[in-house]
Motif scaffolding. Structure first.
Motif, mmCIF file in Angstrom:
data_model
loop_
_atom_site.group_PDB
_atom_site.id
_atom_site.type_symbol
_atom_site.label_atom_id
_atom_site.label_comp_id
_atom_site.label_asym_id
_atom_site.label_seq_id
_atom_site.Cartn_x
_atom_site.Cartn_y
_atom_site.Cartn_z
ATOM 1 N N ASP A 98 28.892 46.644 101.769
ATOM 2 C CA ASP A 98 28.562 46.361 100.369
ATOM 3 C C ASP A 98 29.057 45.012 99.868
ATOM 4 N N GLN A 99 30.032 44.405 100.523
ATOM 5 C CA GLN A 99 30.561 43.116 100.067
ATOM 6 C C GLN A 99 29.716 41.938 100.544
ATOM 7 N N CYS A 100 28.801 42.181 101.452
ATOM 8 C CA CYS A 100 28.041 41.106 102.085
ATOM 9 C C CYS A 100 26.595 41.101 101.591
ATOM 10 N N MET A 101 26.145 39.949 101.114
ATOM 11 C CA MET A 101 24.737 39.838 100.739
ATOM 12 C C MET A 101 23.900 39.547 101.986
ATOM 13 N N MET A 102 22.630 39.861 101.908
ATOM 14 C CA MET A 102 21.720 39.630 103.035
ATOM 15 C C MET A 102 20.521 38.841 102.520
ATOM 16 N N LEU A 103 20.325 37.659 103.069
ATOM 17 C CA LEU A 103 19.230 36.777 102.696
ATOM 18 C C LEU A 103 18.204 36.743 103.819
ATOM 19 N N ASP A 120 14.984 42.334 96.949
ATOM 20 C CA ASP A 120 14.638 41.563 95.764
ATOM 21 C C ASP A 120 14.139 40.173 96.166
ATOM 22 N N THR A 121 13.213 39.622 95.399
ATOM 23 C CA THR A 121 12.726 38.262 95.599
ATOM 24 C C THR A 121 13.706 37.289 94.962
ATOM 25 N N VAL A 122 13.986 36.187 95.666
ATOM 26 C CA VAL A 122 14.865 35.150 95.113
ATOM 27 C C VAL A 122 14.051 33.875 94.907
ATOM 28 N N LYS A 123 14.398 33.136 93.895
ATOM 29 C CA LYS A 123 13.685 31.899 93.602
ATOM 30 C C LYS A 123 14.646 30.715 93.487
ATOM 31 N N ASN A 124 15.874 30.915 93.919
ATOM 32 C CA ASN A 124 16.887 29.881 93.752
ATOM 33 C C ASN A 124 17.382 29.341 95.098
#
Length: 132
Positions: A98-103, A120-124
């Motif tokens: 849970d502490q790690c984001m996944m891109l 989720d979609t990212v735009k940044n």
């Protein structure tokens, strides 16, 4: 179909090339040395197997505590739409915690898939593309 998922097996370079070619993943599969090095330097590989046949892979670069990049998600063509990709993503996230984001950077043809499995979609973001 009895699919097993493994985190302790890195497939052979040829198995990976065959999978990528079947899945239609745009990777340098004509350069076996490069594919081999890609996997040597990846620190989280989760595979899906139908017996001895590699049918899916999730390949991630991560520090396991803050960020990760899901670099490849590939499913053999005849095994697509069976939930294998969704399961590989879920197992990857479970392993990261849970502490790690996944891109993930999506191929244009898969842009509609990832929101369907809860991403989720990212735009940044920004990129400097490879030259070859």
């Amino acid at each position: 179909m009895n699919i097993t998922y493994k985190t302790d097996v890195k497939p052979t370079t040829q198995q990976i090339i065959d999978l990528y070619n079947s899945a239609g993943l745009n990777r340098p599969t004509d350069d076996a040395d490069r594919i081999g090095k890609i996997y040597e330097n990846s620190n989280l590989v989760i595979t899906a197997w139908d017996g001895d046949l590699l049918v899916g892979v999730s390949r991630t670069l991560t520090d396991f505590y803050y960020c990760s990049y899901l670099a490849d998600l590939a499913i053999k063509l005849e095994y697509q739409k069976e939930g294998i990709g969704k399961k590989l993503v879920a197992l990857t996230k479970e392993t990261l915690g849970d502490q790690c984001m996944m891109l993930l950077l999506s191929a244009p043809t898969a842009m509609e898939y990832y929101p369907k499995i809860g991403m989720d979609t990212v735009k940044n973001g920004f990129i400097i593309n490879r030259k070859k």
